[in-house]
Structure formats: C-alpha cells, structure tokens
Motif scaffolding. Structure first.
Motif, PDB file in Angstrom:
ATOM      1  N   VAL A 177       0.849  -1.189   0.000  1.00  0.00           N
ATOM      2  CA  VAL A 177       0.000   0.000   0.000  1.00  0.00           C
ATOM      3  C   VAL A 177       0.882   1.235   0.000  1.00  0.00           C
ATOM      4  CG1 VAL A 177      -1.971  -1.060   1.180  1.00  0.00           C
ATOM      5  CG2 VAL A 177      -0.144  -0.052   2.521  1.00  0.00           C
ATOM      6  N   ASP A 178       0.377   2.314  -0.550  1.00  0.00           N
ATOM      7  CA  ASP A 178       1.134   3.561  -0.593  1.00  0.00           C
ATOM      8  C   ASP A 178       0.292   4.692  -0.010  1.00  0.00           C
ATOM      9  OD1 ASP A 178       3.102   5.415  -1.063  1.00  0.00           O
ATOM     10  OD2 ASP A 178       2.654   5.646  -3.192  1.00  0.00           O
ATOM     11  N   ASN A 179       0.012   4.603   1.289  1.00  0.00           N
ATOM     12  CA  ASN A 179      -0.808   5.622   1.933  1.00  0.00           C
ATOM     13  C   ASN A 179      -0.095   6.965   2.070  1.00  0.00           C
ATOM     14  OD1 ASN A 179      -2.968   3.815   2.303  1.00  0.00           O
ATOM     15  ND2 ASN A 179      -2.055   3.017   4.167  1.00  0.00           N
ATOM     16  N   LEU A 180       1.237   6.975   1.972  1.00  0.00           N
ATOM     17  CA  LEU A 180       1.994   8.224   2.027  1.00  0.00           C
ATOM     18  C   LEU A 180       2.227   8.825   0.636  1.00  0.00           C
ATOM     19  CD1 LEU A 180       4.714   7.332   4.702  1.00  0.00           C
ATOM     20  CD2 LEU A 180       2.726   8.816   4.994  1.00  0.00           C
ATOM     21  N   LEU A 181       1.727   8.139  -0.390  1.00  0.00           N
ATOM     22  CA  LEU A 181       1.853   8.620  -1.780  1.00  0.00           C
ATOM     23  C   LEU A 181       3.311   8.849  -2.163  1.00  0.00           C
ATOM     24  CD1 LEU A 181      -1.127  11.174  -1.807  1.00  0.00           C
ATOM     25  CD2 LEU A 181      -1.151   8.752  -2.421  1.00  0.00           C
ATOM     26  N   LEU A 182       4.156   7.877  -1.863  1.00  0.00           N
ATOM     27  CA  LEU A 182       5.584   7.998  -2.148  1.00  0.00           C
ATOM     28  C   LEU A 182       5.923   7.736  -3.605  1.00  0.00           C
ATOM     29  CD1 LEU A 182       7.084   6.104   0.937  1.00  0.00           C
ATOM     30  CD2 LEU A 182       6.596   8.546   0.704  1.00  0.00           C
ATOM     31  N   LYS A 183       5.099   6.971  -4.301  1.00  0.00           N
ATOM     32  CA  LYS A 183       5.437   6.551  -5.664  1.00  0.00           C
ATOM     33  C   LYS A 183       5.204   7.676  -6.672  1.00  0.00           C
ATOM     34  CE  LYS A 183       2.791   2.897  -5.506  1.00  0.00           C
ATOM     35  NZ  LYS A 183       2.084   1.654  -5.836  1.00  0.00           N
ATOM     36  N   ASN A 184       6.258   8.024  -7.406  1.00  0.00           N
ATOM     37  CA  ASN A 184       6.156   8.891  -8.572  1.00  0.00           C
ATOM     38  C   ASN A 184       6.315   8.032  -9.817  1.00  0.00           C
ATOM     39  OD1 ASN A 184       5.786  11.123  -6.983  1.00  0.00           O
ATOM     40  ND2 ASN A 184       7.889  11.858  -7.136  1.00  0.00           N
ATOM     41  N   ALA A 185       6.394   8.654 -10.983  1.00  0.00           N
ATOM     42  CA  ALA A 185       6.500   7.897 -12.228  1.00  0.00           C
ATOM     43  C   ALA A 185       7.757   7.033 -12.259  1.00  0.00           C
ATOM     44  CB  ALA A 185       6.488   8.858 -13.415  1.00  0.00           C
ATOM     45  N   SER A 186       8.871   7.541 -11.701  1.00  0.00           N
ATOM     46  CA  SER A 186      10.121   6.789 -11.774  1.00  0.00           C
ATOM     47  C   SER A 186      10.933   6.835 -10.486  1.00  0.00           C
ATOM     48  CB  SER A 186      10.989   7.324 -12.922  1.00  0.00           C
ATOM     49  OG  SER A 186      11.277   8.702 -12.720  1.00  0.00           O
ATOM     50  N   SER A 187      10.337   7.276  -9.382  1.00  0.00           N
ATOM     51  CA  SER A 187      11.104   7.402  -8.147  1.00  0.00           C
ATOM     52  C   SER A 187      10.200   7.246  -6.931  1.00  0.00           C
ATOM     53  CB  SER A 187      11.815   8.757  -8.088  1.00  0.00           C
ATOM     54  OG  SER A 187      10.868   9.810  -8.031  1.00  0.00           O
ATOM     55  N   VAL A 188      10.847   7.027  -5.778  1.00  0.00           N
ATOM     56  CA  VAL A 188      10.163   7.007  -4.489  1.00  0.00           C
ATOM     57  C   VAL A 188      10.529   8.311  -3.785  1.00  0.00           C
ATOM     58  CG1 VAL A 188       9.976   5.853  -2.257  1.00  0.00           C
ATOM     59  CG2 VAL A 188      10.219   4.496  -4.349  1.00  0.00           C
ATOM     60  N   THR A 189       9.527   9.174  -3.576  1.00  0.00           N
ATOM     61  CA  THR A 189       9.786  10.537  -3.116  1.00  0.00           C
ATOM     62  C   THR A 189       8.949  10.875  -1.888  1.00  0.00           C
ATOM     63  OG1 THR A 189      10.230  11.217  -5.396  1.00  0.00           O
ATOM     64  CG2 THR A 189       9.854  12.969  -3.798  1.00  0.00           C
TER      65      THR A 189
END
Length: 275
Positions: free
Chosen positions: A145-157
């Motif tokens: 799950v990504d509840n912190l919205l870390l996923k971008n198109a090509s990175s974890v931010t």
C-alpha cells in the motif's frame, strides 16, 4: 441532613477503596475497575471517523495537537475497524508500519529488478546494472500500500517533512559455478537524494554472507534493515545492492538477480512525526 451525611460516608468509603465493581459483589485490591460478565463485553470510546478524535486539528502537520496528559489513551475507529493509541503527539493505529490500514505508512514492492553478473578469481568483480525500482502497484493481498503517496513515475519521493521509520529488504536469486572456495557478501545500501540538485548520500548499509564451495546455489539470500531518519519533502529514496566475492582459491562465474516477491523485497516507510 441525613442524606448529606450518607453521601459523605459513601464518598469517604469510595476514597478508601478507590474501586468500582461491575457484575460482581467482590472487590479486589488489585484493581481500580473490575468487570465480571461472561456474556457481555465493555465498549470503550469510539468514533465513526478520525476527524472526531480528541485533539484533532486540521491545521496541524500530523492532524492532532500535542497533549502529554492524554498519553496512552485508546479510541476505536469504526471507519477502518481498529484501535488507535495516543502518544502525546498524535493518534497511532494499532496496525503499525507496513499494515494496510496504516494511514501514515507505505510498503512498496519491486516493479523492476536488476541483474548482477560476477567474475571471480580471488577477489570477485560484480557489476550491479542499476538499482531495483520499488514502484509495484498497490496490492492489499500482498500488503503493498502507498498511503503516504511515495510513488512517482520513476522514483520514491517523500511528500511531507518529518521523522520517518524506513525499512527495506531485498532478496537475491541466482548463484555461482566454479572451482572456488570463499565468501560472497550481499550488501544493501539505503541512499537519499535530499534535493533534486544534490548527490545521493548513503544512510545505512547492511550485509549478509554466503559461503562458496565449488558451487554456490543457495537461494533467497536476503538483506534487510530499518532506520529512523529525518527527511524533507522532495527527498528521493533508493536501495542499492552490491555483491562482492572473496575467494581463497580458484575462480568462478556467477549471475545474481533480485527477487520480486513482496515477502523478500520491499521498502516501507512510516511517518512518526510531521514537521
């Protein structure tokens, strides 16, 4: 007057015993509150949604005001079917880091792995072709799950300034073939790029080892770590694998890869305190 005296006597007796008994007539000096009932339960404080929790403050970075006197408080949230505990700063869900109901946490799986070929004659030379991408789609059945919205198109931010618990694991597949006796080091490094213009910086490194004797075919070689770190919004995270073979004699050829299983390979983050 008699009623006043009776009330005073009862209050005095309660002050001596400091006990409340429900469902029984036998008090215990080991308890302040005693509930005895084999067919009914106790309903603790509950709420339909976290916005009605005590000390909720939409303007606060972590949505709750600091209040030391409430430390240890419990409340049940009907919206996600779990209890929350107050730590003096915010309400934290019972299902903690890497849980699918953790609103302040993310657990990301591998979307694309890498290959690490090695050539060893004494000291092995291994070339890691890039770094694995932890951008797999959310999958609650795999606790991704990504509840912190870390996923971008090509990175974890990172999206929010704060103190974080970061955990990462990477499984290595493959092995080596050759006439060599030695040790293979499987190293995992967490790196952070604090601003778009800055270089990658190493935060923590963890190693596991495998013994080589003629053929190294051991599977599921996994390195993992956890680290508490302060991160600014916009910081990028990556996990860099490294393999080193140190042979006592002979030589070998090897090809390793990264395990895409969410059990062995993941990166997790939990926001402890927002700034």
């Amino acid at each position: 007057m008699k009623k006043i005296i009776l009330i005073l006597v009862l209050l005095f007796q309660y002050g001596l015993n400091a006990q409340v008994v429900i469902g029984d007539n036998i008090a215990s000096n080991q308890n302040i509150l005693k509930v005895k009932d084999g067919t009914r339960g106790v309903i603790l404080p509950y709420s339909n949604i976290y916005t009605s929790f005590p000390k909720y403050d939409a303007a606060s970075m972590d949505l709750f005001s600091d209040y030391p006197n409430l430390v240890g408080g419990l409340i049940y949230n009907k919206a996600d079917d779990q209890y929350y505990k107050y730590d003096g700063y915010a309400w934290n869900p019972a299902r903690q880091i890497q849980g699918i109901f953790q609103p302040k946490g993310s657990r990301l799986g591998i979307s694309s792995g890498i290959t690490i070929p090695c050539l060893a004659f004494g000291l092995g030379i291994c070339l890691a072709l890039g770094s694995p991408q932890y951008l797999a789609p959310d999958d609650k059945s795999q606790v991704l799950v990504d509840n912190l919205l870390l996923k971008n198109a090509s990175s974890v931010t990172i999206k929010q300034n704060g103190m974080y618990d970061v955990a990462a694991a990477l499984g290595f597949t493959g092995g080596s073939v050759g006439a060599q006796i030695g040790v293979t080091e499987f190293k995992l490094t967490l790196q952070v790029k604090y601003t778009p213009a800055s270089a990658w910086e190493t935060v923590v490194t963890k190693s596991n080892y495998s013994i080589i004797f003629i053929i190294d075919t051991q599977g599921s070689k996994t390195s993992s770590f956890s680290q508490t770190i302060s991160l600014p919004a916009g910081a990028e995270l990556r996990v860099v694998p490294t393999i080193t073979t140190i042979g006592g004699s002979g030589g070998s050829l090897a090809a390793y890869g990264t395990d895409s299983s969410s059990i062995n390979s993941y990166i997790g983050a939990r926001l402890i305190k927002a700034y």
